[in-house]
Structures are given as structure tokens and as C-alpha cells.
Design an enzyme around this catalytic site. Sequence first.
Site, PDB file in Angstrom:
ATOM      1  N   ASP A 190      -6.418  61.112 -76.244  1.00 14.73           N
ATOM      2  CA  ASP A 190      -5.336  62.059 -75.946  1.00 14.73           C
ATOM      3  C   ASP A 190      -5.887  63.442 -75.616  1.00 14.73           C
ATOM      4  O   ASP A 190      -7.082  63.715 -75.791  1.00 14.73           O
ATOM      5  CB  ASP A 190      -4.333  62.129 -77.114  1.00 14.73           C
ATOM      6  CG  ASP A 190      -5.000  62.199 -78.484  1.00 14.73           C
ATOM      7  OD1 ASP A 190      -6.210  62.508 -78.555  1.00 14.73           O
ATOM      8  OD2 ASP A 190      -4.307  61.956 -79.487  1.00 14.73           O
ATOM      9  N   GLU A 221       3.958  59.540 -82.163  1.00 15.31           N
ATOM     10  CA  GLU A 221       4.574  59.961 -83.426  1.00 15.31           C
ATOM     11  C   GLU A 221       5.633  58.941 -83.855  1.00 15.31           C
ATOM     12  O   GLU A 221       6.091  58.133 -83.037  1.00 15.31           O
ATOM     13  CB  GLU A 221       5.240  61.334 -83.226  1.00 15.31           C
ATOM     14  CG  GLU A 221       4.303  62.452 -82.815  1.00 15.31           C
ATOM     15  CD  GLU A 221       3.384  62.928 -83.939  1.00 15.31           C
ATOM     16  OE1 GLU A 221       3.549  62.505 -85.098  1.00 15.31           O
ATOM     17  OE2 GLU A 221       2.471  63.721 -83.640  1.00 15.31           O
ATOM     18  N   HIS A 270       1.033  58.428 -87.356  1.00 17.55           N
ATOM     19  CA  HIS A 270       0.805  58.455 -85.908  1.00 17.55           C
ATOM     20  C   HIS A 270      -0.607  57.987 -85.554  1.00 17.55           C
ATOM     21  O   HIS A 270      -1.533  58.129 -86.347  1.00 17.55           O
ATOM     22  CB  HIS A 270       1.124  59.830 -85.305  1.00 17.55           C
ATOM     23  CG  HIS A 270       0.146  60.924 -85.605  1.00 17.55           C
ATOM     24  ND1 HIS A 270       0.531  62.216 -85.860  1.00 17.55           N
ATOM     25  CD2 HIS A 270      -1.213  60.956 -85.678  1.00 17.55           C
ATOM     26  CE1 HIS A 270      -0.538  62.970 -86.063  1.00 17.55           C
ATOM     27  NE2 HIS A 270      -1.607  62.228 -85.960  1.00 17.55           N
ATOM     28  N   ASN A 276       1.674  60.942 -91.180  1.00 18.02           N
ATOM     29  CA  ASN A 276       2.986  60.332 -90.885  1.00 18.02           C
ATOM     30  C   ASN A 276       2.844  58.994 -90.164  1.00 18.02           C
ATOM     31  O   ASN A 276       3.833  58.425 -89.705  1.00 18.02           O
ATOM     32  CB  ASN A 276       3.853  61.295 -90.052  1.00 18.02           C
ATOM     33  CG  ASN A 276       3.263  61.547 -88.667  1.00 18.02           C
ATOM     34  OD1 ASN A 276       2.212  61.010 -88.324  1.00 18.02           O
ATOM     35  ND2 ASN A 276       3.940  62.363 -87.883  1.00 18.02           N
TER      36      ASN A 276
HETATM   37  C1  F6R Z   1      -6.997  62.381 -82.348  1.00 17.78           C
HETATM   38  C2  F6R Z   1      -5.700  61.751 -82.560  1.00 17.78           C
HETATM   39  C3  F6R Z   1      -4.947  61.849 -83.834  1.00 17.78           C
HETATM   40  C4  F6R Z   1      -5.827  61.895 -85.089  1.00 17.78           C
HETATM   41  C5  F6R Z   1      -4.973  61.994 -86.348  1.00 17.78           C
HETATM   42  C6  F6R Z   1      -5.820  62.157 -87.595  1.00 17.78           C
HETATM   43  O1  F6R Z   1      -7.474  62.168 -81.033  1.00 17.78           O
HETATM   44  O2  F6R Z   1      -5.221  61.162 -81.652  1.00 17.78           O
HETATM   45  O3  F6R Z   1      -4.047  60.768 -83.905  1.00 17.78           O
HETATM   46  O4  F6R Z   1      -6.624  60.762 -85.134  1.00 17.78           O
HETATM   47  O5  F6R Z   1      -4.099  63.080 -86.248  1.00 17.78           O
HETATM   48  O6  F6R Z   1      -6.469  63.388 -87.533  1.00 17.78           O
HETATM   49  P1  F6R Z   1      -7.517  63.836 -88.648  1.00 17.78           P
HETATM   50  O7  F6R Z   1      -8.691  62.950 -88.490  1.00 17.78           O
HETATM   51  O8  F6R Z   1      -7.833  65.280 -88.308  1.00 17.78           O
HETATM   52  O9  F6R Z   1      -6.829  63.678 -89.967  1.00 17.78           O
END
Ligand code: F6R
Length: 255
Positions: A74, A150, A145, A143
Site C-alpha cells: 500500500d 479496514e 486490518h 482492528n
Molecule cells: C503496512 C500495512 C498495515 C500494517 C499494520 C500494522 O504496509 O499495510 O496494514 O501492517 O497497520 O502496522 P504495525 O506493524 O506498525 O503495527
Amino acid sequence: MHYQLGNIKVCTEPDYAAMSRRAADIFADAMAQNPDAAFGFATGSTPLGLYKELIERNKRGEVDFSGITTFNLDEYYPIKGDNDQSYRYFMERNLFDHVNVRKESVNLLDGETADAMLECKAYEDRIRLTGGIYLQLLGIGANGHIGFNEPNDHFPGTTHLVELTESTVDANSRFFESREQVPKHALTMGIRTIMSAEKILLVVSGANKSRVLADMLLGHITPLVPASILQLHHNVVVVADDEAAQDIHGMLGRR
Ligand code: F6R
């Protein structure tokens, strides 16, 4: 510790460093088995230890990035690639600048594109043309995602433009000088894109992920917990540290 939960193999490690090493072992094995394949990368804090491990192993000649193609999950939209909060910048700084990946084989969604829909379609085409992603690395949001998919009333399909929720903008504002500077949209692989990968490696760390990890592994498959769809994938490995695994340890008994 190991659990086999349906199709999902779960490895738990005592702490973040051990989790990162274990994830690096799995990633490096996949690269050795398929040195010319496409690999999917994620940003966020969880994979940083894994990326450090891969950099060290690359320096020691144990891991070779020269044949692989990369696709990131992303990117914010709109954002300039040289903005230090862009995911392009993150990947260059934390991995790509330090390993022998070919620059022309690195693919990230273009946060500067004038036509987001076209960019998403072109990204899907590029993934398809390389023969699909062999191993996709994921993190998980508290959450549930994955990517920027989301909680929702449906599972989004292919790569698409999303409007960030107020809570995501709030959470991300700590990285920007002001809330106004946080991009309000993002481009993300969809759930179908992620599910099309041959293998999936999900890394999870910290007590704040413990509840959602149990939900995604043991709860219903629901778009309210987007990662729960991974229960339907045939080849998923979850590597979690004990803090993140505390709820599943409690529910299943340590093994
Ligand atoms: C990152 C992404 C997000 C993260 C998620 C966890 O490219 O797509 O879905 O993997 O938000 O983030 P951290 O590792 O910072 O807890």
C-alpha cells in the site's frame, strides 16, 4: 511453540527479536526456493526487525535479492515519493537501499499518480505479468486490518483507492507535523490481491495485538475483522511474539 489452526500454522516466539529471526528464516527460505519470484512487502513497525535481519543476511551473502521482484502492499495517496512519510521512502530507507535488489524490480503504488484507478489496475496487471506473488508479508492492525483494508461490510477485491477512517488519520498524525498533512486516502492491494499470493507470512508483535490475533485465528470469518479471511488461504504462517500470542496461549493452552 506451534499451533496448527485449520490451514494456518502459528509459531510463537518469546520476544520481538526471536520473532524477527524466525520470520527472516521463513522469508529467506522462500527466497532461496524461488529466487526469481515476486515477493510482497509491508511497512509499519512490526517488520522492521525482520528487515534488519534480512539486511544482515544479505551482507553475509546468505540471502540474495538480485533475482526477485517486489510489490508493496500500500501507499498513501496523494503523497510524494520523497516525502519521508511515504511508504516508498520507508522501504528504501529500511530495506531496499541496503540490499542487492534491482531498482527496476521494485514496485510500489505511485502516490503521485494523477489517475488512481488506472494506477491500481496497472499494479494488478504488473503482479499478474510477473506470475503472481509467491510470498506476501503482512502486518495486522489492532482492528484487524491488513494493508489498508479496514473493517467493512464486505471484503474489498483488487487494488483500490480507500478513504482513511478518522481514527486511522488520527493514529497516523503522530508521524506528520500536523493532522492536516496526513493524506486522507491510500492505495492498497485488496483482499483478493492478498489472497492470491501463493504463501502468506503474517508477523505480529505486542500485547495490543493479542485480542485481534485470537479473533482472526479463532473467530468467525468476517469483513469486520479483515484478516480473518486468511483462515481460507491454503498456506499461511503467523509468527507472533508471546505478548501478541497471550490470548491464544490462554485459550488453547501453551503447546
Ligand atoms: C503496512 C500495512 C498495515 C500494517 C499494520 C500494522 O504496509 O499495510 O496494514 O501492517 O497497520 O502496522 P504495525 O506493524 O506498525 O503495527
